[in-house]
Structure formats: structure tokens, C-alpha cells
Design an enzyme around this catalytic site. Structure first.
Site, PDB file in Angstrom:
ATOM      1  CG  ASP A  38       0.672   2.039  -1.394  1.00 57.36           C
ATOM      2  OD1 ASP A  38       1.332   2.917  -1.980  1.00 57.36           O
ATOM      3  OD2 ASP A  38       0.633   1.888  -0.132  1.00 57.36           O
ATOM      4  CD  GLU A 133      -2.668   4.987  -1.286  1.00 57.00           C
ATOM      5  OE1 GLU A 133      -2.903   3.579  -1.047  1.00 57.00           O
ATOM      6  OE2 GLU A 133      -2.436   5.717  -0.519  1.00 57.00           O
TER       7      GLU A 133
END
Length: 391
Positions: A38, A133
């Protein structure tokens, strides 16, 4: 045994492999190695990277106008309580020195392609969730590395070297835990949850940290005395199913750190939607229109972030007595802008309220909007349908 401790790019002492990597495999069940990557404050970090005058300052990507919404906030802004999806006026009250910059989605998409290219150097099973992500299954990986932790370290180092941006990563044996782990030591962190520590890791977490538990569900759980995942784990499956329907089995599993979902690299998103459940029932068109505005803002931001557009708009409404109504409308071309999405949604809502003896007149407890027939750079164009006007 490897402890679940954070790792940073700056310090990389020798460390043993993740327990999942060292454990022997059995024919009945193979322990997977999952990484969730992420990016840290992605949109805002790109803006600070490209404009040195923004570095170290509280930055919000979005519009500063009266009805503007924060799409992303730098960590300097988050220190003042500024968050994504927050109205701009609220953000400015919290942080008077907040600097607003207009989003540049073409740049974000370009950087995202660089990051995905790095993922593809290490894994063939990559499931992007958005521009910033993704999940990677590195049980069998392209580099032959035995350690998922090492792979995560290499990916983070490559992202920083090639883009100048930092990423956080979580390593574990399923998607649920890997995603929680990536958020555990943000920003610029790496956190590992071995199999032996999965349940212990989730038990003290507040239920609001669980995917799928929004404010309304959290409130219902608290009324039942469920504050933490440990409280959730103490309840039998039957009771959870009775109180939460189909979601009951999901809560039962994740309370025990169980998640069998595979990483799906070929997943093609067919629709994108968001909805809100209200603490008090809404009455009248104007109240529902106002409640739809933040829902539409969120949906449009998600579509822009993913680089997708859609031709079909679906409005969903749940009445006070839990009956669900939906209406859809398809266009010949994708919805071009946020204002058009709002117009289509309100055009679907108005007839539901004006119909004779409309159940919505008694009150609405949930509203949602979905954008369907998606197309985009990573999607196959959806086939066109006749505009029937109703779902």
C-alpha cells in the site's frame, strides 16, 4: 520463531524467514505467502515529490471550494485530523494552513504503472485493488526467493529507487491479515504476521478495523457488547448469522484470522459502488438528495482513482422496514463527469418517491449508487445494452 515486528528500509539486519515460509507443507493444506503493498498517502506524496515547495507542508489533494472534498491528505495534514472524504471546509477548520492542489490522475496512473511493473518482476499472481495498492501471492514467485519478507523488502526498495515514493507492506498467510499488517506501521513500514500469531494479532483490535464493518454495523455490534475482535470470537456462528445474516459467517472466520480468498490476478471489475446506512431514517426528496452527495463524491473519486468509467448507474434504497428497491439507467456512452452522475442518480430517485403509495415515503435507512458497465485501461469494454430505464 519470527516475532511480528516492523521493518524499515533504513535498517536491514539478517533475520529468520517468516514462520509460514519455514513450516513444512502438508498435502491437506499449504500455507500461503501473501504480501499486501500500500503506497503511503499516494496522491499527496506524488504532489510533494513533484513540487519541492510542498514538502513538509500539510497538503490535500482535492478542491477548496465550498462543496469540495479531500481526495487524499499528506501525513502532515493527517496530524491535524484531515482525512480523505472530509469536506474541504472542515479540513480547513482543522488545518488553516492546509494547501489544496488539484488532482492529476494522469500522473498517478503513470506512477501506478511503474509500481505494477515492479510487482510483475516478483509475482505472477498480482491482484490490484486500486492505483496504489495490491495483493501479491508469492508462495511460488518469479525470483525463486524462499522468503516473502525479503521479497516485500526488495519491492519497497525498488519502488523508492524508481519513483522516489515510499510504500508500506504487510506479509502474512492470507489476504485479510496481510492488509491489516500493511497498515500497522505506516508510513514506510513492513510488518509480518506469522501463522502462529494470527489470532493473537487480531483479537485486541477494535471491530471498526475489520473490512466491512462500517459505523452502522459497529454501532450494532457495540449494542451487543462487541467492542473487539476477541468479543466477536466469543460468539457462536449461529448467533452471528442470526444477527448479521450472510455476513455472520464472514465475521466468524476473520475473528479466527481465517480467510481463504485467493489472490485473483484476472479479476475484472464489473461495477463500482458505495452506500451509506443512516442512524436515523431519511424522509423527503431533499433529505435524500443531500445524503446522496457524499456518496456520489466518494464513488466518483474511486472511479477516477481506478481509471475507470461506466455507462450504467444504479440507485439502491433500503426502506425503514428493510425492503430494498433499485433502479438502473444505461447510457450509450460513459458518464462523463461527477455532475452527470448526480443527475442520473437523482433522476432515478425522484420517481421512486413520486410513485403512488411509495414505500420510500415512510423513510429510507440506506442509499447507495453503483456505476456499472465499466471500461478503462485495465478492463475490457463492457458490451452495450438497450436503455430500459429500470433494473
Amino acid at each position: 520463531m519470527l516475532d511480528a515486528t516492523p521493518f524499515r528500509r533504513q535498517a536491514q539486519p539478517a533475520r529468520p524467514p517468516l514462520e509460514a515460509e519455514a513450516a513444512p507443507e502438508t498435502p491437506a493444506r499449504r500455507v500461503r505467502k501473501i504480501i499486501h503493498v500500500d503506497m503511503d498517502a499516494f496522491f499527496a506524496s506524488v504532489e510533494q515529490r513533484d513540487d519541492p515547495s510542498l514538502r513538509g507542508r500539510p497538503v490535500a489533494v482535492g478542491g477548496a471550494r465550498a462543496r469540495g472534498v479531500v481526495a487524499a491528505a499528506s501525513y502532515e495534514a493527517r496530524a491535524f485530523g484531515v482525512r480523505s472524504a472530509m469536506p474541504s471546509v472542515t479540513a480547513l477548520r482543522k488545518c488553516p494552513d492546509l494547501v489544496f492542489v488539484k488532482p492529476r490522475f494522469d500522473v498517478y496512473k503513470s506512477v501506478s504503472r511503474e509500481i505494477r511493473a515492479i510487482f510483475s518482476e516478483h509475482a505472477s499472481l498480482v491482484e490490484p485493488l486500486s492505483l496504489d495498492e495490491a495483493y501479491l501471492d508469492v508462495t511460488e514467485n518469479l525470483t525463486g526467493a524462499p522468503s516473502a519478507t525479503r521479497i516485500a523488502e526488495e519491492i519497497r526498495a525498488k519502488i523508492f529507487a524508481r519513483t522516489g515514493l515510499t510504500a508500506s507492506a504487510g506479509v502474512s498467510y492470507n489476504k485479510f491479515l496481510a492488509k491489516l499488517a500493511s497498515d500497522h506501521k505506516k508510513p514506510d513500514g513492513l510488518f509480518v504476521v506469522p501463522p502462529a500469531r494470527g489470532e493473537a494479532f487480531v483479537e485486541p483490535l477494535p471491530v471498526a478495523r475489520l473490512h466491512g464493518v462500517g459505523p452502522a454495523t459497529e454501532a450494532r455490534m457495540k449494542r451487543l457488547g462487541i467492542e473487539t475482535v476477541a468479543d466477536l470470537k466469543a460468539l457462536p456462528l449461529g448467533l452471528l448469522q442470526e444477527r448479521f445474516g450472510k455476513a455472520g459467517a464472514y465475521y466468524y472466520g476473520i475473528a479466527r484470522a481465517i480467510d481463504e480468498r485467493p489472490v485473483r490476478p484476472d479479476r475484472i471489475r464489473k461495477s463500482l459502488g458505495t452506500e451509506s446506512t443512516f442512524f436515523e431514517d431519511l424522509h423527503g426528496f431533499e433529505a435524500m438528495r443531500l445524503a446522496l452527495l457524499p456518496i456520489l463524491d466518494k464513488l466518483w473519486r474511486q472511479a477516477q482513482a481506478l481509471g475507470v468509467s461506466g455507462r450504467t448507474v444504479t440507485l439502491k434504497a433500503k426502506t425503514a422496514d428493510f425492503r430494498i428497491f433499485s433502479r438502473s439507467r444505461s447510457r450509450s456512452e460513459p458518464v462523463p463527469e461527477r455532475a452527470a452522475l448526480e443527475a442520473e442518480s437523482l433522476a432515478l430517485l425522484r420517481p421512486l418517491l413520486t410513485e403512488a403509495a411509495s414505500p420510500l415515503r415512510r423513510g429510507v435507512r440506506l442509499l447507495g449508487v453503483t456505476l456499472g458497465a465499466l471500461s478503462g485501461p485495465d478492463l475490457r469494454p463492457a458490451p452495450r445494452q438497450l436503455d430500459l430505464g429500470l433494473s
